[in-house]
Design an enzyme around this catalytic site. Sequence first.
Site, PDB file in Angstrom:
ATOM      1  CB  ALA A   1      29.580 148.093   9.239  1.00  0.00           C
TER       2      ALA A   1
ATOM      3  CG  HIS B   1      28.730 152.327  14.489  1.00  0.00           C
ATOM      4  ND1 HIS B   1      27.382 152.074  14.332  1.00  0.00           N
ATOM      5  CD2 HIS B   1      28.857 153.686  14.459  1.00  0.00           C
ATOM      6  CE1 HIS B   1      26.721 153.219  14.228  1.00  0.00           C
ATOM      7  NE2 HIS B   1      27.601 154.204  14.299  1.00  0.00           N
ATOM      8  CB  SER B   2      29.997 154.148  10.837  1.00  0.00           C
ATOM      9  OG  SER B   2      29.912 155.161   9.870  1.00  0.00           O
ATOM     10  CG  MET B   3      35.521 153.141   7.763  1.00  0.00           C
ATOM     11  SD  MET B   3      36.905 154.307   7.909  1.00  0.00           S
ATOM     12  CE  MET B   3      37.580 153.803   9.514  1.00  0.00           C
TER      13      MET B   3
ATOM     14  CB  SER C   1      26.377 148.680  13.959  1.00  0.00           C
ATOM     15  OG  SER C   1      25.836 149.826  14.588  1.00  0.00           O
TER      16      SER C   1
END
Length: 230
Positions: free
Chosen positions: A74, A70-72, A98
């Site tokens: 990803a 998720h975020s970083m 994500s």
Amino acid sequence: MCLPHAGGSASFYYPVSRNLAPAVDVVAIQYPGRQDRLRDPGIADIEKLAEHIAAELAALTPKPTVLFGHSMGATIGFELAWRLEQNGGRPPLELIASGRRAPSSVREESTHRRGDDAIIAEMATLNGTDGAVLADEEILRMSLPALRNDYRAIETYRAQPGRRVSCPITVLTGDNDPKTTIAEAEAWRGHTDGECRIQVYPGGHFFLTEHQAAVQAEISRALGASRSTV
């Protein structure tokens, strides 16, 4: 394998582990500089983080694996998937990216250069941090070095031109995410030779906390029925 967001920790994925066990072995990565790794020096470079994780994976018994970030996380997942494919080991079944724009979608951001108050305001805006943490100054001050380090890593990251993976990518994004537009999510299609699916959910940057069942269903779909790892 689950990869946390900037400032996040392995414990963020406890609900995933709880809900998918015992059929799935959930491995959540703990970046240095937080919780039980508080004294470990941080790594402010996405590619170096991916290299360290790939080295740790090499020591584990290979299993069919899905990468979820998720975020970083990803972006780290993308760099990790590329390394796993290049190193001749078992490539991931799929990357689930994500809450993050494609590696080639660059914004000039400099939160890591700003003062502590600006970083705290950013955390509050994204709604990804427990309100109790934001209210506890001691805990907050302890977490700020890791958070600043993570922001430096993700804000200075630039993907190598033309870098692609072979595995399929599923992109999950919120329709009101200030960090990722739908067009920036769609740009992930240019980073895989496999299928790329885009799933849009109502919500902001941390839409996944409001849609846990749907997100976990995506993980289960990617893993299939085999004894696998995420």
